[in-house]
Design a protein around this motif. Structure first.
Motif, short mmCIF file in Angstrom:
data_model
loop_
_atom_site.label_atom_id
_atom_site.label_comp_id
_atom_site.label_asym_id
_atom_site.label_seq_id
_atom_site.Cartn_x
_atom_site.Cartn_y
_atom_site.Cartn_z
N PRO A 105 -7.63 4.25 -5.79
CA PRO A 105 -8.83 3.44 -6.02
C PRO A 105 -8.67 2.29 -7.01
CG PRO A 105 -8.99 5.48 -7.24
CD PRO A 105 -7.72 5.57 -6.44
N GLU A 106 -7.48 2.05 -7.52
CA GLU A 106 -7.26 0.96 -8.46
C GLU A 106 -6.20 0.01 -7.91
OE1 GLU A 106 -6.95 1.98 -12.67
OE2 GLU A 106 -7.42 4.05 -12.12
N PHE A 107 -6.12 -1.19 -8.53
CA PHE A 107 -5.13 -2.19 -8.13
C PHE A 107 -4.46 -2.71 -9.40
CE2 PHE A 107 -4.43 -5.76 -4.82
CZ PHE A 107 -3.17 -6.02 -5.31
N PRO A 108 -3.56 -1.91 -10.00
CA PRO A 108 -2.84 -2.38 -11.19
C PRO A 108 -2.04 -3.64 -10.86
CG PRO A 108 -2.53 -0.03 -10.87
CD PRO A 108 -3.18 -0.55 -9.62
N ALA A 166 0.83 -1.21 0.00
CA ALA A 166 0.00 0.00 0.00
C ALA A 166 0.87 1.26 0.00
CB ALA A 166 -0.92 -0.01 1.22
N VAL A 167 1.97 1.21 0.74
CA VAL A 167 2.86 2.37 0.80
C VAL A 167 3.57 2.58 -0.54
CG1 VAL A 167 4.98 3.25 1.86
CG2 VAL A 167 3.20 2.22 3.29
N ARG A 168 4.03 1.49 -1.16
CA ARG A 168 4.80 1.59 -2.40
C ARG A 168 3.94 1.90 -3.63
NH1 ARG A 168 10.01 -0.77 -2.31
NH2 ARG A 168 10.55 -1.63 -0.26
N HIS A 169 2.74 1.32 -3.66
CA HIS A 169 1.94 1.38 -4.88
C HIS A 169 0.60 2.09 -4.72
CE1 HIS A 169 4.90 -1.33 -6.56
NE2 HIS A 169 4.68 -2.20 -5.58
N GLY A 170 0.21 2.39 -3.49
CA GLY A 170 -1.03 3.09 -3.24
C GLY A 170 -0.78 4.54 -2.84
N LEU A 171 -1.75 5.11 -2.15
CA LEU A 171 -1.63 6.48 -1.66
C LEU A 171 -2.10 6.53 -0.21
CD1 LEU A 171 -3.19 8.45 -4.67
CD2 LEU A 171 -0.77 8.44 -3.99
#
Length: 199
Positions: free
Chosen positions: A122-125, A88-93
């Protein structure tokens, strides 16, 4: 006893601190989250989104999980919590408070462990790739490889505020008590309708 509006994100959508406009078209369709209406045990916290977030997740979760109600592999669960937070930290906000919430919930019926992390993206690439990992040994495993390795079930769903606006996502892993108990059947579904618990 926990009041209904305090049950975790597996059971409802929550109030996010900062909203992000929903994408016009999601790249990947989310998987419904496992729902646990009457958990045997639950715990939540918020973690600052920095390079130590995964390690902090381990430090906070370990003493609580080790002495509580889940008979499964606590070390595996703590590692998965670390990897979900780190992802979540690396790829989310982060939300407006600079944090991401972490929750752990023990299911009352089958004693599976739900690990959930919210973030404001709001997405999960890359979800299709992540959910189809084999879990077989690899030279350099990525964070979510550990979910497959421990026979966990990965899913995610948009996170909405009380007005229905998408403000991020919830990523969930369901861990079995043992590998022999790992199930591939679809989890029970429910609409997400309740508020966030306080950390």
């Amino acid at each position: 006893m926990t009041s209904p509006n305090q049950y975790p994100a597996a059971c409802r959508s929550g109030t996010a601190v900062g909203a992000i406009a929903a994408p016009t078209q999601a790249a990947f369709a989310p998987f419904p989250l496992r729902v646990e209406e009457q958990p045997a045990w639950e715990w939540s916290t918020k973690l600052l989104t920095n390079e130590e977030a995964g390690a902090n997740a381990r430090l906070r979760a370990r003493p609580r999980l080790k002495k509580r109600y889940w008979p499964g592999n606590a070390d595996a669960a703590i590692r998965v919590a670390d990897k979900l937070v780190d992802n979540a930290v690396r790829h989310g906000l982060p939300f407006a408070d600079g944090c991401v919430p972490l929750r752990m919930i023990v299911c009352a019926d089958v004693r599976e462990l739900l690990i959930e992390v919210d973030d404001a993206y709001p997405e999960f690439p890359g979800f299709d790739e992540a959910v189809n990992m084999s879990g077989e040994p690899v030279a350099s495993p990525t964070g979510l490889w550990w979910v497959a390795h421990y026979r966990g079930r990965l899913s995610w769903s948009p996170k909405r505020d009380e007005g229905g606006v998408i403000v991020g996502k919830t990523v969930q892993v369901v861990l079995p008590i043992t590998w022999a108990h790992a199930r591939t059947a679809a989890c029970p579904l429910s609409e997400l309708t309740r508020e966030d618990p306080h950390a």
